[in-house]
Design an enzyme around this catalytic site. Structure first.
Site, short mmCIF file in Angstrom:
data_model
loop_
_atom_site.label_atom_id
_atom_site.label_comp_id
_atom_site.label_asym_id
_atom_site.label_seq_id
_atom_site.Cartn_x
_atom_site.Cartn_y
_atom_site.Cartn_z
N CYS A 74 80.06 23.43 67.14
CA CYS A 74 78.99 23.17 66.14
C CYS A 74 77.65 22.83 66.79
CB CYS A 74 79.40 22.05 65.20
SG CYS A 74 80.72 22.54 64.08
N TYR A 104 76.50 16.75 62.29
CA TYR A 104 77.68 16.61 63.15
C TYR A 104 77.41 17.28 64.51
CZ TYR A 104 82.41 17.84 64.84
OH TYR A 104 83.53 18.03 65.60
N ALA A 106 89.77 25.23 57.62
CA ALA A 106 90.13 26.48 56.93
C ALA A 106 91.60 26.91 57.11
CB ALA A 106 89.18 27.59 57.36
N THR A 155 82.63 34.73 60.03
CA THR A 155 83.69 34.87 61.04
C THR A 155 83.83 33.60 61.88
OG1 THR A 155 82.06 35.86 62.51
CG2 THR A 155 83.52 37.36 61.30
N ARG A 156 85.05 33.39 62.36
CA ARG A 156 85.35 32.26 63.23
C ARG A 156 86.49 32.67 64.16
NH1 ARG A 156 81.55 30.86 60.82
NH2 ARG A 156 81.04 28.85 59.86
P1 NAD Z 1 90.66 13.75 63.69
O1 NAD Z 1 89.73 13.38 62.59
O2 NAD Z 1 92.05 14.13 63.35
O3 NAD Z 1 90.70 12.61 64.78
C1 NAD Z 1 89.65 11.74 65.02
C2 NAD Z 1 90.21 10.34 64.99
O4 NAD Z 1 89.17 9.42 65.27
C3 NAD Z 1 90.80 9.95 63.61
O5 NAD Z 1 92.16 9.61 63.73
C4 NAD Z 1 89.96 8.76 63.19
O6 NAD Z 1 90.68 7.75 62.51
C5 NAD Z 1 89.46 8.25 64.54
N1 NAD Z 1 88.27 7.44 64.37
C6 NAD Z 1 87.17 7.72 63.62
N2 NAD Z 1 86.32 6.68 63.66
C7 NAD Z 1 86.89 5.75 64.45
C8 NAD Z 1 86.49 4.44 64.85
N3 NAD Z 1 85.33 3.93 64.43
N4 NAD Z 1 87.31 3.74 65.66
C9 NAD Z 1 88.49 4.25 66.05
N5 NAD Z 1 88.93 5.48 65.71
C10 NAD Z 1 88.13 6.21 64.91
O7 NAD Z 1 89.93 14.96 64.47
P2 NAD Z 1 90.51 15.94 65.57
O8 NAD Z 1 90.61 17.29 64.95
O9 NAD Z 1 91.70 15.37 66.24
O10 NAD Z 1 89.29 16.00 66.59
C11 NAD Z 1 89.26 15.21 67.78
C12 NAD Z 1 87.90 15.37 68.45
O11 NAD Z 1 87.64 16.73 68.75
C13 NAD Z 1 86.73 14.88 67.57
O12 NAD Z 1 85.77 14.26 68.37
C14 NAD Z 1 86.18 16.18 67.02
O13 NAD Z 1 84.82 16.06 66.67
C15 NAD Z 1 86.40 17.12 68.17
N6 NAD Z 1 86.49 18.53 67.71
C16 NAD Z 1 87.54 18.91 66.95
C17 NAD Z 1 87.61 20.22 66.49
C18 NAD Z 1 88.75 20.70 65.65
O14 NAD Z 1 88.74 21.88 65.28
N7 NAD Z 1 89.75 19.90 65.35
C19 NAD Z 1 86.59 21.14 66.84
C20 NAD Z 1 85.52 20.69 67.59
C21 NAD Z 1 85.49 19.39 68.05
#
Ligand code: NAD
Length: 329
Positions: free
Chosen positions: A124, A153, A197, A223-224
């Site tokens: 992103c 974000y 998605a 697309t993704r």
């Molecule tokens: P997720 O939301 O399942 O996990 C993030 C976790 O962070 C959650 O369990 C949430 O409770 C915890 N969290 C949020 N605020 C908090 C706080 N203040 N203190 C403690 N814990 C806190 O997301 P994910 O899919 O597991 O993603 C993990 C990382 O990867 C994130 O940083 C996300 O931005 C990044 N990311 C994910 C994707 C994806 O497709 N899943 C893509 C790009 C980037």
């Protein structure tokens, strides 16, 4: 080896905990919540808020003594799918909460001499102008600037990439950063508004009657690419075991339209579902991982076909839907 996994109650963090435990690490997890779908396998789990300074200090102590982590994985963030990130309603929280977590963590990592820290950035961050043509998105790592992400974000992720980068340059913090591209798989959020998605479409198809109809946000032509969780974890472990400090993509290059993904899931279900495109948050029109740099630097890139991961995810969501239906009766 001792590791700290921040966000260990979330999707990617809980899978990383399992992987590290399997590799023989002592792992402490920290998160606002415990994992939703199976108990955490962490050796130790602190439920707490990483925006809170005192909690962050507690995380770096064990039985009153400072703890040395060989590796820290920073996955904690305030995030969700398009319905969470692109509506604008959560912008302030997303920026404030995630930036605070990263500001707290990066400082503690230096203070406590952490061996290596992994930061999870996102696709992103890429400029909106390069993602207008669904068939030709440009997401090579060197196109991030001049910056113009299409969501707050994305801006926070870019800020935090730079934050960890600055701590690497000024304080010698041993940082690894990857930009994830749409990670999916079992034990990911599948309902409630934060789902992405693949999970949302699997759920809609599963809950739909034979020959029914599902709603898909936007034109469906956007697309993704989607990366199965096991390959994401493999990529992060390879990056951590390398000397690569460049920011790299971790994603799949198998690009598909959102309607194409819905059709794939429909076909897999054997239900003959039709698609109705409705107005909704859709993000940029085209996005795909560019894996030239990861291939060059790690001599590896994800290779599993999308269909294989979707099959496993569909089967898992089917079980969740059945369990939820049984519980509601
Ligand atoms: P997720 O939301 O399942 O996990 C993030 C976790 O962070 C959650 O369990 C949430 O409770 C915890 N969290 C949020 N605020 C908090 C706080 N203040 N203190 C403690 N814990 C806190 O997301 P994910 O899919 O597991 O993603 C993990 C990382 O990867 C994130 O940083 C996300 O931005 C990044 N990311 C994910 C994707 C994806 O497709 N899943 C893509 C790009 C980037």
């Amino acid at each position: 080896m001792k590791a700290l996994v921040c966000g260990a109650g979330g999707f990617i963090g809980s899978h990383m905990v399992k992987r590290l435990i399997r590799e023989g690490y002592w792992v402490r997890g920290v998160d606002l919540k415990y994992p939703e779908f199976s108990p955490s396998e962490a050796s130790d789990f602190i439920q707490g808020d990483l925006r809170n300074q005192q909690l962050c200090d507690q995380v770096f102590h064990l039985d009153g003594e400072p703890i040395h982590y060989d590796e820290v994985y920073q996955f904690a963030a305030d995030m969700g799918g398009a319905g969470y990130i692109f509506t604008g309603e959560n912008d302030a929280n997303v920026m404030h909460n995630s930036a605070l977590i990263n500001l707290n963590m990066v400082e503690r990592c230096v203070q406590h001499g952490v061996g290596k820290v992994f930061y999870s950035s996102s696709a992103c961050i890429y400029p909106a102008r390069n993602q207008v043509d669904p068939n030709n998105p440009l997401c090579s790592e060197d196109t991030a600037y001049p910056a113009d992400p299409d969501s707050e974000y994305g801006w926070e992720k870019l800020f935090s990439e730079r934050l960890y980068g600055a701590f690497l340059r000024n304080y010698g913090l041993n940082v690894r950063t990857a930009r994830f591209h749409n990670i999916f798989g079992p034990e990911g959020t599948w309902e409630g508004g934060k789902e992405k998605a693949p999970a949302a479409l699997c759920r809609k198809v599963i809950q739909s009657a034979r020959a029914g109809e599902i709603e898909v946000w936007g034109s469906g032509k956007q697309t993704r690419s989607f990366l199965y969780i096991d390959e994401c974890i493999e990529g992060v472990r390879r990056l951590m075991n390398s000397d690569v400090t460049e920011v790299i993509n971790i994603g799949s290059e198998e690009m598909i339209s959102i309607n194409g993904l819905a059709e794939l899931i429909s076909e897999m279900s054997g239900k003959g579902i039709s698609i109705k495109n409705i107005p909704g948050p859709e993000g940029v029109m085209g996005r795909n991982s560019d894996n030239r740099l990861i291939q060059e630097l790690l001599s590896w890139q994800p290779s599993e076909p999308l269909r294989a991961g979707i099959e496993r995810t569909y089967a898992w969501i089917e079980q969740q839907v059945a369990a939820a239906t049984a519980a509601a009766v």
